[in-house]
Design an enzyme around this catalytic site. Structure first.
Site, PDB file in Angstrom:
ATOM      1  N   ARG A   1       0.790  -1.228  -0.030  1.00  0.00           N
ATOM      2  CA  ARG A   1       0.087  -0.002  -0.119  1.00  0.00           C
ATOM      3  C   ARG A   1       0.812   1.159   0.068  1.00  0.00           C
ATOM      4  O   ARG A   1       0.359   2.275  -0.649  1.00  0.00           O
ATOM      5  CB  ARG A   1      -0.998   0.062   1.146  1.00  0.00           C
ATOM      6  CG  ARG A   1      -2.026  -0.994   1.073  1.00  0.00           C
ATOM      7  CD  ARG A   1      -3.120  -1.187   1.951  1.00  0.00           C
ATOM      8  NE  ARG A   1      -4.221  -1.799   1.608  1.00  0.00           N
ATOM      9  CZ  ARG A   1      -5.332  -1.945   2.376  1.00  0.00           C
ATOM     10  NH1 ARG A   1      -5.230  -1.786   3.870  1.00  0.00           N
ATOM     11  NH2 ARG A   1      -6.494  -2.745   1.956  1.00  0.00           N
TER      12      ARG A   1
ATOM     13  N   LYS B   1     -17.204 -17.380   3.600  1.00  0.00           N
ATOM     14  CA  LYS B   1     -18.753 -17.094   3.818  1.00  0.00           C
ATOM     15  C   LYS B   1     -19.372 -16.700   2.832  1.00  0.00           C
ATOM     16  O   LYS B   1     -19.074 -15.750   1.959  1.00  0.00           O
ATOM     17  CB  LYS B   1     -18.863 -16.356   4.941  1.00  0.00           C
ATOM     18  CG  LYS B   1     -18.472 -16.826   6.331  1.00  0.00           C
ATOM     19  CD  LYS B   1     -18.885 -15.933   7.405  1.00  0.00           C
ATOM     20  CE  LYS B   1     -18.725 -16.725   8.802  1.00  0.00           C
ATOM     21  NZ  LYS B   1     -18.930 -15.912   9.803  1.00  0.00           N
TER      22      LYS B   1
ATOM     23  N   GLY C   1      -8.668  -8.912   0.392  1.00  0.00           N
ATOM     24  CA  GLY C   1      -7.340  -8.903   1.120  1.00  0.00           C
ATOM     25  C   GLY C   1      -6.579 -10.301   1.151  1.00  0.00           C
ATOM     26  O   GLY C   1      -5.385 -10.553   0.850  1.00  0.00           O
TER      27      GLY C   1
ATOM     28  N   GLY D   1     -12.236  -4.415   1.872  1.00  0.00           N
ATOM     29  CA  GLY D   1     -13.861  -3.850   1.912  1.00  0.00           C
ATOM     30  C   GLY D   1     -14.394  -3.099   0.947  1.00  0.00           C
ATOM     31  O   GLY D   1     -15.652  -3.165   0.537  1.00  0.00           O
TER      32      GLY D   1
END
Ligand code: ADP
Ligand code: MG
Length: 402
Positions: A40, A203, A356, A379
């Site tokens: 980043r 999930k 991620g 996100g």
């Protein structure tokens, strides 16, 4: 791109001016506060370089970790500023231990040519996450215009992402932000077909809205990860000890009914009695999972057929590992996807990785620079793919308006 970017600013708007840059320098640290992955920081450099080359003086804001509104030494941006200085050897990088104080103000006013000022973690401030208007106004004092390059924080309406942009103009996107929005936006709005999406991870519940958004747009939606097991349960297959979200089985059934042949589930599975018992890992057809086994990866036949689907695609989006890639041999499926995508990039397809863990898996395979784009925002990229508007982007100046 509907929003203005730094490239829309005239030289007179840049030269000698303080650029308040919200970057995403939220890097992973180990227990000694050493940076374990500086992706980043590296990704933020092109915008800083662009600004410096045109005589602007970047004042950099970022959050790091979750310090919950008060100074917490282990979340200091000091090591990040040090790394940035190493990565930009011809630039003087200054660091100030505070953010919205007279000291920060003074440092920003004194900033010279070819210098960058990095301020302390914005989440050390109580008003950051509540988007306190007073904090936003005092942050706005630190610059002459605002650049939001923090795609990874764009889904949060905080003082340093949204608040500050409401009181400091021009407010434009940085080059990383622009790149992220262009890749993800084009894939959703106007993909070169065939368009294949691959979804995995733990999930299904966190990714329902992504499935809903992608389903009408893609030519094929390939499913892997634990979420495949919830679909298997919906098909009344034995799933043994696999991770199944019982309360999503009904929804998985409805999704399969609606999608028809566009949703593709694994044909086979890598199973074992437990993760600790990886030496007993073996492949079974999807209707061959035993009650005392769990699926930890897609099987080799599936990896092959997903690879073929990727080979015939011109746009590929991937979010979520195909298996428990942290524990070999259950990284095989994830690696196969990464390799197929790298090959697709080489023959000219657009390949995009979001999330991620998926980005980490691709980096670990050493294939990150063989993708068209690896999103720096976990996100934020998910929310974008869900079709949500990102508040940190919405608030920026429109390109049409002046
Ligand atoms: P991303 O961060 O790329 O969006 P997720 O956070 O959704 O991905 O999912 C990553 C996690 O999913 C990993 O920790 C991985 O171990 C887990 N996972 C993948 N497949 C399985 C599986 N079959 N059983 C249990 N966990 C799985
Ligand atoms: Mg994750």
């Amino acid at each position: 791109m509907l929003k203005k970017t730094v490239r829309d600013l005239k030289d007179s708007e840049l030269c000698g001016k303080r650029a308040l840059v919200r970057a995403d320098l939220n890097v992973p640290l180990d227990s000694n506060c050493e940076i374990t992955d500086d992706t980043r920081i590296r990704a933020s450099i092109p915008t800083l370089r662009y600004l410096l080359d045109r005589g602007a003086r970047p004042v950099v804001l970022s959050h790091l970790g979750r310090p919950k509104g008060k100074p917490t030494p282990k979340y200091s941006l000091q090591p990040v500023a040090t790394r940035l200085a190493e990565l930009m050897p011809n630039v003087k990088v200054c660091f100030v231990e505070t953010t919205d104080t007279d000291e920060a103000m003074k440092a920003s006013a004194e900033l010279g040519e070819n210098e960058i000022l990095v301020l302390e973690n914005t989440r050390f401030l109580g008003g950051e996450e509540t988007n306190d208007p007073r904090l936003a106004r005092s942050l706005a004092e630190l610059g002459d215009f605002f650049v939001n390059d923090a795609f990874g924080a764009a889904h949060r309406a905080h003082a340093s992402t949204v608040g500050v942009a409401t009181c400091l103009r021009p407010a434009v996107a940085g080059l990383l932000m622009e790149r992220e929005l262009e890749y993800l936006g084009k894939a959703l709005a106007d993909p070169i077909r065939p368009f294949v999406a691959i979804l995995g991870g733990a999930k299904i519940s966190g990714k329902i809205d992504v499935i809903e958004q992608l389903m009408p747009r893609v030519d094929a939606l390939l499913i892997g990860g634990a979420m495949a097991c919830t679909f298997f349960r919906a098909m009344e297959l034995e799933t043994g000890r696999s991770l199944v979200e019982e309360d999503r089985v009904e929804m998985a059934r409805t999704l399969v009914d609606r999608a028809g042949t566009r949703i593709i589930l694994p044909h086979d599975a890598m199973v074992a009695p437990s993760l600790e018992d990886a030496k007993h890992a073996h492949a079974v057809p999807r209707d061959g999972i035993l009650p005392d086994e769990a699926m930890f990866d897609i099987g080799p036949r599936t990896a092959e057929s997903y690879g073929r689907a990727i080979a015939s695609a011109n746009t590929v989006i991937w979010n979520g590992p195909m298996g428990v890639f942290e524990t070999p041999p259950f990284d095989d499926g994830t690696l196969a996807i990464a390799k197929a995508m790298a090959a697709a990039t080489s023959r000219g397809a657009t390949t995009i990785v979001g999330g991620g863990d998926s980005a980490a898996a691709v980096a670990r395979a050493g294939l990150d620079d063989r993708m068209s784009h690896v999103s720096t925002g976990g996100g934020a990229s998910l929310e974008f793919l869900e079709g949500k508007k990102l508040p940190g982007v919405e608030v920026l100046d429109d390109r049409a308006a002046t």
